[in-house]
Design a protein around this motif. Structure first.
Motif, PDB file in Angstrom:
ATOM      1  N   PRO A 182      33.713  35.725  36.060  1.00 17.54           N
ATOM      2  CA  PRO A 182      34.145  36.290  34.765  1.00 17.54           C
ATOM      3  C   PRO A 182      34.050  35.295  33.616  1.00 17.54           C
ATOM      4  O   PRO A 182      33.995  35.706  32.452  1.00 17.54           O
ATOM      5  N   TYR A 183      34.039  34.015  33.918  1.00 16.49           N
ATOM      6  CA  TYR A 183      33.890  33.003  32.873  1.00 16.49           C
ATOM      7  C   TYR A 183      32.429  32.715  32.557  1.00 16.49           C
ATOM      8  O   TYR A 183      32.129  31.913  31.664  1.00 16.49           O
ATOM      9  N   GLY A 184      31.523  33.299  33.338  1.00 14.62           N
ATOM     10  CA  GLY A 184      30.102  33.111  33.083  1.00 14.62           C
ATOM     11  C   GLY A 184      29.404  32.366  34.205  1.00 14.62           C
ATOM     12  O   GLY A 184      30.038  31.690  35.024  1.00 14.62           O
ATOM     13  N   ASN A 185      28.100  32.490  34.229  1.00 18.74           N
ATOM     14  CA  ASN A 185      27.295  31.842  35.259  1.00 18.74           C
ATOM     15  C   ASN A 185      27.424  30.324  35.230  1.00 18.74           C
ATOM     16  O   ASN A 185      27.411  29.667  36.279  1.00 18.74           O
ATOM     17  N   MET A 186      27.530  29.754  34.040  1.00 13.65           N
ATOM     18  CA  MET A 186      27.616  28.302  33.946  1.00 13.65           C
ATOM     19  C   MET A 186      28.899  27.784  34.575  1.00 13.65           C
ATOM     20  O   MET A 186      28.892  26.760  35.275  1.00 13.65           O
ATOM     21  N   GLY A 199      32.677  42.462  37.899  1.00 16.65           N
ATOM     22  CA  GLY A 199      32.484  42.987  36.551  1.00 16.65           C
ATOM     23  C   GLY A 199      31.123  42.612  36.015  1.00 16.65           C
ATOM     24  O   GLY A 199      30.288  42.017  36.695  1.00 16.65           O
ATOM     25  N   ASP A 200      30.912  42.967  34.788  1.00 15.81           N
ATOM     26  CA  ASP A 200      29.666  42.668  34.082  1.00 15.81           C
ATOM     27  C   ASP A 200      30.051  42.066  32.745  1.00 15.81           C
ATOM     28  O   ASP A 200      30.836  42.646  31.990  1.00 15.81           O
ATOM     29  N   ILE A 201      29.493  40.899  32.458  1.00 19.52           N
ATOM     30  CA  ILE A 201      29.870  40.189  31.242  1.00 19.52           C
ATOM     31  C   ILE A 201      29.657  41.044  30.005  1.00 19.52           C
ATOM     32  O   ILE A 201      30.449  41.008  29.057  1.00 19.52           O
TER      33      ILE A 201
END
Length: 448
Positions: free
Chosen positions: A307-311, A439-441
């Motif tokens: 949820p915080y992103g791929n990075m 989820g989906d960003i």
């Protein structure tokens, strides 16, 4: 010649856990492609537990057919399987088959099992072979084992992760007679990393091949010395021994002859005394720490970080892989055997693990989402969780190693029990009851 053998011993140790460690740090790129998505790590934890069949068979062979199993042939077999599995993984990792109407990553799961089989079996075959060499090469071998976690993490950092972006895509109706006006949907698209997953798996194949080549040369070296108490692993190597021994399915020292173990305990250190309550506390720590690090938390790392992103997920996976060998190195030079100190570290590491689990439970809308502070906290929380509990695992293992051979055997049993319980508990929670939501960003609306 000594430097040459040191290099070979280090390269040999590199192949012990490089495949599975590499697989974990590559997950941030894989979960966006394979149909299991964020549930994928929970499958891997169970598959790795099944791979303990390999060391179990080796141990049973030593128990019931002493002298029949030759370590060198077993090492040839497992490293060759590892090379082939890595090559096949580079080609077929994203191939899927339909099972019960759902696409499944069958090829990926099968090849992961064989990689885990190789790495788990290395714990009970590599070290007995190294015990044939003088003790000075054991430390170099453990340096190679530490690099098997460090190198894939550094390569994953160099690989980077495909940054995501939200793109408006035209959605055309499938109704031919009345197509209606086109609509627009927001789709998440991922930019490619610096090099592909196929190249990364090929790199793992090269590392395993280097380990196999080093073993081929080591196995042909003349044995011009006798195994004596001077050639046994010294106390300075105890941390390194347990560091990787507790990572694997069983303590590799259980394959050494009993009289060698007795000599080692008599020559090196007197047996420490602990009360029954202290021993119970130690084994509970072993059970809990391995349950958390090998089963509970790895199963939900995607829900905690994605949820915080791929990075954020990429950095959490790669830096956690680096934190493990770093913790072992710290334990080697700064060993602290105080049970109070280790208990505090265990509590602190569990606190970070609790935060990670809480963020996974709140997925896809965790705290401080879409903020640099939230990204930094989740990455640091995973690094400190892995590093602190890795230090505790190592030092607890050293304490039990110095106590007696049977204590370390029971420690290995507690390691496996904890890892198995953690994996079994989390699998139905993730895949059957779906308590953790993906989820989906670009399409998840979280309250401010």
């Amino acid at each position: 010649m000594p430097l040459y053998i040191h290099a070979l011993a280090c390269a040999f140790g590199l192949g012990s856990w490089v495949s599975i460690n590499g697989l974990w740090v590559e997950l941030p790129l894989i979960v966006n492609v394979l149909p299991e998505g964020w549930d994928l790590p929970s499958y891997l934890t169970v598959i790795i537990q099944f791979a303990n069949l390999g060391p179990l068979l080796v141990t049973l062979a030593h128990k019931f057919c002493p002298g029949r199993l030759r370590e060198n042939l077993a090492i040839y077999a497992v490293l060759s399987i590892g090379v082939v599995a890595c090559i096949l993984l580079a080609v077929f990792w994203n191939y899927t088959t339909v099972i019960f109407g759902q696409p499944r990553s069958t090829a990926f799961f099968i090849l992961t099992f064989f990689l885990a089989l190789v790495d788990c079996t290395s714990s009970v075959t590599f070290l007995p072979f190294m015990m044939q060499l003088p003790a000075k090469y054991i430390t170099t071998y453990f340096i190679g084992e530490g690099l098997s976690g460090l190198v894939p993490g550094l390569v994953a950092l160099a690989q980077g992760v495909g940054m995501s972006k939200c793109v408006n895509v035209t959605n055309v109706s499938d109704n031919v007679t009345d197509p209606g006006p086109p609509t627009f949907i927001v789709e998440t698209q991922y930019l490619p990393p610096n090099f592909s997953t196929e190249i990364f798996f090929s790199f793992l194949a090269v590392m395993t091949t280097i380990s196999l080549g080093a073993f081929l040369i080591l196995n042909r070296l003349p044995r011009t010395f006798e195994l004596s108490t001077e050639n046994l692993v010294s106390d300075s190597d105890a941390v390194a021994t347990v560091c990787r021994g507790l990572e694997g399915p069983m303590d590799p020292k259980t394959n050494c002859p009993e009289e060698v173990e007795q000599k080692q305990n008599e020559v090196l250190l007197p047996k420490p005394q602990h009360s029954s309550y202290q021993l119970a506390f130690i084994y509970v720590m072993v059970l809990w720490v391995n349950s958390a690090t090998n089963g509970l938390l790895p199963s939900v790392q995607t829900f905690s970080c994605m949820p915080y992103g791929n990075m954020a997920y990429h950095l959490s996976a790669a830096l956690s892989a680096v934190a493990n060998p770093v913790a072992c190195i710290i334990a080697m030079f700064f060993p602290k055997r105080s049970l109070v100190f280790l208990g505090i570290l265990c509590l602190l590491g569990s606190t970070f693990g609790g935060y990670n689990m809480a963020m996974a439970a709140m997925s896809p809308c965790p705290l401080l989402q879409d903020t640099p502070l939230g990204d930094a906290i989740i990455v640091l929380s995973w690094v400190f969780f892995t590093g602190l509990l890795s230090y505790v695992k190592v030092m607890v293992g050293v304490i039990l190693r110095d106590r007696s051979h049977s204590a370390l055997v029971w420690c290995g049993a507690a390691v496996q029990t904890g890892s198995l319980l953690g994996s079994i508990i989390m699998f139905p929670l993730v895949n059957v009851y779906h308590l953790f939501k993906s989820g989906d960003i670009c399409n998840t609306n979280c309250p401010l």
